[in-house]
Design an enzyme around this catalytic site. Structure first.
Site, PDB file in Angstrom:
ATOM      1  N   GLY A 137      87.902  25.486-106.277  1.00  0.00           N
ATOM      2  CA  GLY A 137      87.262  25.283-104.977  1.00  0.00           C
ATOM      3  C   GLY A 137      87.417  26.509-104.100  1.00  0.00           C
ATOM      4  O   GLY A 137      88.472  27.151-104.077  1.00  0.00           O
ATOM      5  N   GLY A 181      86.100  26.435-100.704  1.00  0.00           N
ATOM      6  CA  GLY A 181      85.840  26.097 -99.308  1.00  0.00           C
ATOM      7  C   GLY A 181      86.954  26.666 -98.452  1.00  0.00           C
ATOM      8  O   GLY A 181      87.720  27.534 -98.901  1.00  0.00           O
ATOM      9  N   LEU A 182      87.068  26.174 -97.242  1.00  0.00           N
ATOM     10  CA  LEU A 182      88.101  26.714 -96.354  1.00  0.00           C
ATOM     11  C   LEU A 182      89.467  26.640 -96.994  1.00  0.00           C
ATOM     12  O   LEU A 182      90.244  27.594 -96.947  1.00  0.00           O
ATOM     13  CB  LEU A 182      88.109  25.920 -95.048  1.00  0.00           C
ATOM     14  CG  LEU A 182      86.965  26.271 -94.120  1.00  0.00           C
ATOM     15  CD1 LEU A 182      87.001  25.364 -92.903  1.00  0.00           C
ATOM     16  CD2 LEU A 182      87.057  27.722 -93.683  1.00  0.00           C
ATOM     17  N   ALA A 183      89.777  25.497 -97.619  1.00  0.00           N
ATOM     18  CA  ALA A 183      91.107  25.329 -98.189  1.00  0.00           C
ATOM     19  C   ALA A 183      91.297  26.237 -99.403  1.00  0.00           C
ATOM     20  O   ALA A 183      92.292  26.953 -99.500  1.00  0.00           O
ATOM     21  CB  ALA A 183      91.317  23.869 -98.577  1.00  0.00           C
ATOM     22  N   HIS A 206      80.313   9.076 -89.247  1.00  0.00           N
ATOM     23  CA  HIS A 206      80.151   9.893 -88.045  1.00  0.00           C
ATOM     24  C   HIS A 206      79.054   9.302 -87.159  1.00  0.00           C
ATOM     25  O   HIS A 206      77.967   8.990 -87.640  1.00  0.00           O
ATOM     26  CB  HIS A 206      79.763  11.312 -88.475  1.00  0.00           C
ATOM     27  CG  HIS A 206      79.908  12.321 -87.390  1.00  0.00           C
ATOM     28  ND1 HIS A 206      79.148  12.290 -86.255  1.00  0.00           N
ATOM     29  CD2 HIS A 206      80.724  13.392 -87.263  1.00  0.00           C
ATOM     30  CE1 HIS A 206      79.502  13.305 -85.476  1.00  0.00           C
ATOM     31  NE2 HIS A 206      80.461  13.992 -86.062  1.00  0.00           N
ATOM     32  N   ARG A 233      85.488   8.916 -83.448  1.00  0.00           N
ATOM     33  CA  ARG A 233      84.266   8.638 -84.217  1.00  0.00           C
ATOM     34  C   ARG A 233      84.161   7.195 -84.664  1.00  0.00           C
ATOM     35  O   ARG A 233      83.075   6.603 -84.608  1.00  0.00           O
ATOM     36  CB  ARG A 233      84.247   9.546 -85.441  1.00  0.00           C
ATOM     37  CG  ARG A 233      84.089  10.966 -85.031  1.00  0.00           C
ATOM     38  CD  ARG A 233      84.175  11.915 -86.181  1.00  0.00           C
ATOM     39  NE  ARG A 233      83.853  13.242 -85.679  1.00  0.00           N
ATOM     40  CZ  ARG A 233      83.966  14.344 -86.395  1.00  0.00           C
ATOM     41  NH1 ARG A 233      84.388  14.275 -87.638  1.00  0.00           N
ATOM     42  NH2 ARG A 233      83.641  15.497 -85.876  1.00  0.00           N
ATOM     43  N   HIS A 244      80.412  10.812 -93.512  1.00  0.00           N
ATOM     44  CA  HIS A 244      80.624  12.207 -93.163  1.00  0.00           C
ATOM     45  C   HIS A 244      81.837  12.829 -93.849  1.00  0.00           C
ATOM     46  O   HIS A 244      81.833  13.997 -94.198  1.00  0.00           O
ATOM     47  CB  HIS A 244      80.814  12.276 -91.643  1.00  0.00           C
ATOM     48  CG  HIS A 244      81.024  13.639 -91.121  1.00  0.00           C
ATOM     49  ND1 HIS A 244      80.095  14.630 -91.270  1.00  0.00           N
ATOM     50  CD2 HIS A 244      82.049  14.198 -90.444  1.00  0.00           C
ATOM     51  CE1 HIS A 244      80.535  15.732 -90.702  1.00  0.00           C
ATOM     52  NE2 HIS A 244      81.726  15.507 -90.208  1.00  0.00           N
ATOM     53  N   GLU A 300      90.134  18.704 -97.865  1.00  0.00           N
ATOM     54  CA  GLU A 300      89.634  17.324 -97.847  1.00  0.00           C
ATOM     55  C   GLU A 300      89.995  16.566 -99.132  1.00  0.00           C
ATOM     56  O   GLU A 300      89.994  15.334 -99.159  1.00  0.00           O
ATOM     57  CB  GLU A 300      88.112  17.322 -97.619  1.00  0.00           C
ATOM     58  CG  GLU A 300      87.574  15.966 -97.207  1.00  0.00           C
ATOM     59  CD  GLU A 300      86.087  15.988 -96.849  1.00  0.00           C
ATOM     60  OE1 GLU A 300      85.559  17.056 -96.470  1.00  0.00           O
ATOM     61  OE2 GLU A 300      85.449  14.918 -96.940  1.00  0.00           O
ATOM     62  N   LEU A 344      88.656  21.398 -90.356  1.00  0.00           N
ATOM     63  CA  LEU A 344      88.711  22.848 -90.533  1.00  0.00           C
ATOM     64  C   LEU A 344      90.144  23.312 -90.320  1.00  0.00           C
ATOM     65  O   LEU A 344      90.673  24.143 -91.058  1.00  0.00           O
ATOM     66  CB  LEU A 344      87.767  23.536 -89.545  1.00  0.00           C
ATOM     67  CG  LEU A 344      86.293  23.120 -89.644  1.00  0.00           C
ATOM     68  CD1 LEU A 344      85.434  23.950 -88.691  1.00  0.00           C
ATOM     69  CD2 LEU A 344      85.765  23.286 -91.058  1.00  0.00           C
TER      70      LEU A 344
HETATM   71  C1  LIG Z   1      77.796  18.613 -91.726  1.00  0.00           C
HETATM   72  C2  LIG Z   1      79.276  18.691 -91.562  1.00  0.00           C
HETATM   73  C3  LIG Z   1      79.815  19.213 -90.396  1.00  0.00           C
HETATM   74  C4  LIG Z   1      81.185  19.298 -90.227  1.00  0.00           C
HETATM   75  N1  LIG Z   1      81.688  19.814 -89.065  1.00  0.00           N
HETATM   76  C5  LIG Z   1      83.025  19.916 -88.906  1.00  0.00           C
HETATM   77  C6  LIG Z   1      83.567  20.503 -87.727  1.00  0.00           C
HETATM   78  O1  LIG Z   1      82.852  20.923 -86.823  1.00  0.00           O
HETATM   79  N2  LIG Z   1      84.910  20.601 -87.618  1.00  0.00           N
HETATM   80  C7  LIG Z   1      85.741  20.167 -88.594  1.00  0.00           C
HETATM   81  O2  LIG Z   1      86.942  20.305 -88.451  1.00  0.00           O
HETATM   82  N3  LIG Z   1      85.252  19.623 -89.736  1.00  0.00           N
HETATM   83  C8  LIG Z   1      83.918  19.478 -89.907  1.00  0.00           C
HETATM   84  N4  LIG Z   1      83.421  18.922 -91.062  1.00  0.00           N
HETATM   85  C9  LIG Z   1      84.333  18.589 -92.166  1.00  0.00           C
HETATM   86  C10 LIG Z   1      84.722  19.849 -92.928  1.00  0.00           C
HETATM   87  O3  LIG Z   1      83.638  20.720 -92.990  1.00  0.00           O
HETATM   88  C11 LIG Z   1      85.175  19.592 -94.350  1.00  0.00           C
HETATM   89  O4  LIG Z   1      86.080  18.554 -94.384  1.00  0.00           O
HETATM   90  C12 LIG Z   1      85.885  20.818 -94.913  1.00  0.00           C
HETATM   91  O5  LIG Z   1      85.086  21.950 -94.749  1.00  0.00           O
HETATM   92  C13 LIG Z   1      86.231  20.645 -96.370  1.00  0.00           C
HETATM   93  O6  LIG Z   1      86.719  21.855 -96.868  1.00  0.00           O
HETATM   94  P1  LIG Z   1      87.355  21.969 -98.299  1.00  0.00           P
HETATM   95  O7  LIG Z   1      87.809  23.366 -98.439  1.00  0.00           O
HETATM   96  O8  LIG Z   1      88.373  20.913 -98.467  1.00  0.00           O
HETATM   97  O9  LIG Z   1      86.190  21.618 -99.320  1.00  0.00           O
HETATM   98  P2  LIG Z   1      84.689  22.171 -99.490  1.00  0.00           P
HETATM   99  O10 LIG Z   1      84.309  23.134 -98.466  1.00  0.00           O
HETATM  100  O11 LIG Z   1      83.847  20.968 -99.703  1.00  0.00           O
HETATM  101  O12 LIG Z   1      84.752  22.989-100.830  1.00  0.00           O
HETATM  102  C14 LIG Z   1      84.816  22.394-102.084  1.00  0.00           C
HETATM  103  C15 LIG Z   1      84.852  23.481-103.117  1.00  0.00           C
HETATM  104  O13 LIG Z   1      85.174  22.924-104.377  1.00  0.00           O
HETATM  105  C16 LIG Z   1      84.259  23.339-105.354  1.00  0.00           C
HETATM  106  N5  LIG Z   1      84.179  22.254-106.333  1.00  0.00           N
HETATM  107  C17 LIG Z   1      83.930  20.946-106.116  1.00  0.00           C
HETATM  108  N6  LIG Z   1      84.010  20.255-107.262  1.00  0.00           N
HETATM  109  C18 LIG Z   1      84.335  21.135-108.227  1.00  0.00           C
HETATM  110  C19 LIG Z   1      84.579  21.034-109.628  1.00  0.00           C
HETATM  111  N7  LIG Z   1      84.540  19.879-110.271  1.00  0.00           N
HETATM  112  N8  LIG Z   1      84.858  22.169-110.307  1.00  0.00           N
HETATM  113  C20 LIG Z   1      84.912  23.366-109.672  1.00  0.00           C
HETATM  114  N9  LIG Z   1      84.720  23.500-108.355  1.00  0.00           N
HETATM  115  C21 LIG Z   1      84.436  22.407-107.647  1.00  0.00           C
HETATM  116  C22 LIG Z   1      82.982  23.638-104.612  1.00  0.00           C
HETATM  117  O14 LIG Z   1      82.194  24.561-105.323  1.00  0.00           O
HETATM  118  C23 LIG Z   1      83.533  24.225-103.324  1.00  0.00           C
HETATM  119  O15 LIG Z   1      83.804  25.591-103.508  1.00  0.00           O
HETATM  120  C24 LIG Z   1      82.040  18.827 -91.242  1.00  0.00           C
HETATM  121  C25 LIG Z   1      81.508  18.287 -92.402  1.00  0.00           C
HETATM  122  C26 LIG Z   1      80.134  18.182 -92.554  1.00  0.00           C
HETATM  123  C27 LIG Z   1      79.602  17.498 -93.762  1.00  0.00           C
END
Ligand SMILES: Cc1cc2nc3c(=O)[nH]c(=O)nc-3n(C[C@H](O)[C@H](O)[C@H](O)COP(=O)(O)OP(=O)(O)OC[C@H]3O[C@@H](n4cnc5c(N)ncnc54)[C@H](O)[C@@H]3O)c2cc1C
Ligand code: FES
Lengths: 640, 246
Positions: free
Chosen positions: A40, A42-44, A266, A331, A402, A426, A442
């Site tokens: 993954g 994403g931010l994390a 949401h 929410r 959401h 997440e 975030l």
């Molecule tokens: C429209 C929207 C708006 C939002 N706005 C806000 C906000 O303003 N403030 C806030 O705090 N939060 C907000 N959130 C929530 C927040 O964006 C998410 O909870 C957070 O970004 C999740 O980050 P993450 O790094 O955990 O996962 P993600 O960013 O979902 O990243 C997941 C990663 O895992 C990878 N992946 C997934 N499955 C697999 C697999 N099987 N094999 C290999 N790779 C895989 C993907 O490619 C990706 O790189 C919002 C969410 C949405 C939907």
């Protein structure tokens, strides 16, 4: 199953610094001999990969996307919380901690949440140092706004694109480590299984989504940062590729799945408008800073032009019911209230499933340019999707799925019940309890990746005997064979099946929304569990999958994810059924106060529900981690 | 609505592709362009034909995954939106719509409308960051940034990396993408120390990836879903010359 939270002893505010002082550290010269897999970006995941690379570990980073920058975090709009108290409105680490525990309806772990509030301030410093272009005041200082469930202004933002800017910061930091040779990228790879050797997580099996090749990867520790599973509802604000596969396959290998039914709905999304729709679009919570939510007082007015409805005929129901938080209630509360007025027949729009979010007063007060500066991109998005101009008519909004507070169970070190397997962002269950406050995901993703995991994973590596393993180990061969068997099995059914993956997927989504959505009943949940069993049987007989497995094949990818949703949906329904109380986003109709608010049952349910997998057609086993509150007094949540 | 579609089909990077014709007669004007393709795919699958592969994720114009050439225009006829934000109400009933993947040497086709844009990652890898580590930073308000600089930097930083700029450019140049990141960081005080090295490394990487040269045509900015201004390229060029002379 051992659910020891490993929360450090001592006073709450000293736990994290004490723990940091006590954890074992890997010698700098040795770090490069340890490989860590981060799934993954994403931010994390990106923040973890960058930070671990900087420390000197050998990091292998995986994502299903074409590039790390496309992770779903990119879509986050409104902002990120931090207890900086720049607004001088009485904010503090304690207040952020308290708001988060209360917002989560007292179903999260105190020690974790306090740590989150503590490191929140470092996150903003970190991102500013990366050159993230946050919104600023004319003084050149950082600007803040308010989000729901709080009475202070602690949310940092970059117009309506905060997630994009924070993710690009983390992605760029990760790309710097790629350039340094510390991080190796594996894009368009889907993790399909976890490989365990001697009871420890030692690698993963992936499918190369461009070529279809099945690959083995070994490591000393594995981190899952694969995001949430809200896409199980089919229609949600989550991106098309968001899924549960990585964490679900880890669950099948023995990682406990915590609070699967805790889902966030949401309140402010653009309502559903047709059967062909593929996803829903969020209108950021930040809009509730300036927009006022209302429906007509009288049912007869619902089809009228909203601008023709006089003020005395409008019911600003959030301001009426919750005078101290008004439009900025959390929410879960706002969503439930919207559902209630629509159930009363006072919903607006063609379907009657919408309420107004009105900017008339803000535009009158501040002028259109000021409103445009704050929310321009959101207004444009709304206009394009609905063909209506929100500067002139109120937005129509309705709740939508959401975020998922549930996820893999982790201890204070962010390690799951499988030694060596960590979960961040997440994908884990920590910190948000039964309801997440806006702008806190975030914060949590970046806290985990930049400031928590880099310490705690070092402790695991330094204190564990890790034998050398290669991908030739029989455990890798066995896991790869399992993955191949699943894919071949699907393709075999798929060549003859009649019903498309999308048709099954829509059925899963409808079942979830109707019965495991905004309100849940014993009867609905019991039926859902049975219906999932039936639908699963049909899926394994009649799903249609075109193409071949040895090539780019989106339908096959989706079939694998829907197969997991078909099991996860049942688990979510079981968890919701077992939790016979209402708390946060989990609303059992049987358990409500006279005013229709969630009624908790602390005597019976003040715990984390962690489920252990027992087989596809065998019921999972429930384990409980009791939550004890030392610094906070358990209270009925009130936003009145 | 009825549509006559001509869509590029290509099995994999090694085989030749060709246009195939399909017709759809129940398109709703409220569908997005990608929902229209979803709808086509459901029909194709039921008819025993392999669906058209295309990339998408956020479907709200921010992740940069989607992007196809529609009737010769990158992201289609509407200005300032990505393909996923384009709605069918912008097309005439009975229209012929030609859909093809991004065309640029540096973006090889993976399948049908899916291309590989990892060249953009490598341009960022060459220097699109501030070389700072996790932790140990001064308070965020210790360094003030004038609001107008931060706002301008933000405007450049909104680039979604979709590749439309290179796809729209007759020379297949990636200048707008590269310049957007350079301009974002150059406007922030944190980006100053590495300003010279950054522009040189990123521009050289862009050339190495096989993108063409910029001859100031401006198709890139016109096709950009985020409307990144063309000035970015002018300042990148002058920064590059200054930095190379040092
Ligand atoms: C429209 C929207 C708006 C939002 N706005 C806000 C906000 O303003 N403030 C806030 O705090 N939060 C907000 N959130 C929530 C927040 O964006 C998410 O909870 C957070 O970004 C999740 O980050 P993450 O790094 O955990 O996962 P993600 O960013 O979902 O990243 C997941 C990663 O895992 C990878 N992946 C997934 N499955 C697999 C697999 N099987 N094999 C290999 N790779 C895989 C993907 O490619 C990706 O790189 C919002 C969410 C949405 C939907
Ligand atoms: S799908 Fe994300 S920009 Fe179009």
């Amino acid at each position: 199953m051992n659910l020891d939270s490993k929360s450090p002893s001592g006073p709450l505010e000293q736990k994290w610094s004490k723990h940091k002082g006590e954890v074992k550290i890997v010698n700098p010269a040795n770090k490069r001999h340890h490989r860590i897999i981060v799934v993954g970006t994403g931010l994390a995941g990106a923040s973890a990969a960058a930070s671990l690379g900087e420390l000197g570990y050998e990091v292998h980073s995986f994502c299903i996307h074409e590039s790390g920058r496309r992770a779903h975090s990119i879509a986050a709009q409104g902002g990120i919380n931090a207890a900086k108290n720049y607004s001088n409105d009485g904010d503090s680490v304690y207040r952020l901690f308290y708001d988060t525990i209360k917002g989560g309806d007292f179903r999260s772990r105190e020690a974790n949440v306090h740590r989150l509030a503590e490191v929140s301030v470092n996150i903003i410093d970190q991102c500013a140092a990366q050159g993230v272009p946050f919104a600023r005041e004319y003084s050149g200082e950082l600007a803040n706004r308010s989000f729901g469930g709080t009475q202070v202004s602690r949310t940092f933002y970059a117009r309506g694109q905060t997630g994009q800017q924070l993710l690009l910061g983390a992605y760029q930091a990760m790309m710097r480590q790629v350039n340094e040779g510390r991080v190796k990228l594996f894009a368009r790879r889907e993790m399909l299984d976890l490989v365990m050797i001697n009871g420890k997580a030692r690698g993963i099996i992936t499918r190369n989504l461009e070529t279809g090749a099945i690959e083995r990867h070994s490591a000393d520790a594995v981190v899952l940062a694969t995001g949430g599973y809200g896409r199980i509802f089919y229609l949600s604000t989550n991106a098309m590729n968001s899924n549960c596969t990585a964490i679900f396959r880890a669950y099948k290998r023995g990682a406990a799945f915590a609070n699967p039914c805790f889902t966030q709905i949401h309140p402010t999304c653009i309502p559903v408008s047709g059967g062909y729709q593929s996803k829903l679009t969020l209108m950021s919570e930040s809009l509730r800073n300036d927009g006022r939510v209302w429906v007509p007082k009288k049912k007869e007015d619902c089809k009228k032009n909203p601008n023709d409805i006089a003020d005395e005929d409008r019911d600003y129901y959030l301001e009426r019911r919750y005078p101290s938080f008004g439009n900025l209630v959390p929410r879960d509360v706002a969503s439930r209230a919207a559902k209630q007025v629509c159930d009363e027949g006072r919903g607006v729009g063609e379907s009657g499933l919408a309420v107004y979010l009105d900017f008339r007063d803000a535009i009158k007060r501040d002028g259109e340019p000021k409103v445009r500066e704050k929310y321009g991109n959101l207004f444009d998005m709304y206009h394009e999707i609905t063909d209506e101009n929100p500067y002139q008519v109120p937005m129509r909004i309705y709740p939508a799925v959401h975020y998922t507070m549930g996820g893999l169970w982790v201890d204070y070190n962010l390690m799951t019940t499988i030694p060596g397997l960590h979960a961040v962002g997440e994908a884990n269950f920590s910190d948000h309890g039964a309801n997440r406050l806006g702008a806190s995901a975030l914060m949590q993703g970046l806290a985990d990746g930049y400031f928590v995991l880099p310490y705690t994973i070092g402790h695991y590596i330094a204190s564990t005997k890790l034998d050398k393993v290669t991908t030739d180990a029989p455990e890798f061969a066995a896991a790869e064979a399992d993955v191949r068997a699943q894919i071949d099995g699907l393709m075999k059914i798929g060549s003859k099946g009649k019903k498309t993956v999308d048709e099954f997927y829509r059925e899963v989504g409808t079942m979830m929304w109707d019965n495991v959505g905004m309100s849940r009943t014993t009867k609905g949940l019991e039926e859902t569990i049975k219906n999932f069993q039936k639908l699963r049987a049909e899926f394994y007989e009649n799903v249609r999958i075109p193409g071949e497995s040895g090539e780019f094949n989106k339908q096959l990818e989706m079939a694998g994810r829907v197969a997991d949703f078909l099991e996860l949906g049942e688990l979510m329904a079981r968890d919701a059924l077992e939790r016979n109380e209402s708390c946060g986003g989990h609303f059992r109709e049987e358990m409500q106060t006279d005013e229709g608010e969630a009624k908790r049952d602390d005597d019976q349910f003040c715990h984390v529900s962690a489920w252990e997998y027992k087989g596809r057609e065998t019921a999972p086993v429930l384990h409980k981690e009791k939550l004890s509150f030392e610094s906070i007094h358990l209270a009925q949540r009130s936003y009145k | 609505m009825k549509l006559n579609l001509e869509i590029w089909r290509q099995k994999n990077p090694k085989t030749q592709g060709e246009f195939k014709k399909y017709s759809l007669d129940d398109v709703s004007p409220n569908m997005s362009f990608l929902e229209m393709l979803d709808h086509l795919n459901e029909k194709l699958i039921r008819d025993g034909i392999e669906p058209v592969e295309f990339d998408s994720d956020c479907r709200e114009g921010i992740c940069g995954s989607c992007g196809v050439i529609i009737n010769g225009q990158a992201h289609g006829p509407k200005v300032g939106v990505a393909t996923c934000q384009l709605y069918m109400r912008h097309f005439e009933d009975g229209a012929t719509v030609v859909v093809e993947p991004w065309r640029a040497k540096a973006f090889p086709v993976v399948k049908d409308l899916v291309v590989n844009r990892s060249a953009y990652d490598r341009i960022i890898q060459a220097g699109g960051y501030v070389s700072t580590k996790t932790g140990g930073h001064p308070d965020a308000n210790a360094i003030l940034v004038p609001k107008q600089d931060a706002d301008k930097a933000f405007e450049y930083a909104t680039c979604i990396g979709c590749g439309a700029c290179a796809a729209a450019c007759p020379n297949a140049s990636a200048s707008l993408f590269t310049a957007a990141k350079i301009s974002h960081l150059s406007l922030m005080p944190q980006g100053q120390p590495e300003k010279d090295a950054r522009v040189v490394n990123m521009v050289n990487q862009m050339d190495m990836e096989g993108f063409g040269n910029c001859s100031n045509i401006g198709e890139c900015s016109a096709a950009c879903p985020k409307q990144i201004p063309l000035e970015a390229i002018a300042s990148m060029k002058s920064d590059y010359i200054k930095a190379s002379l040092k």
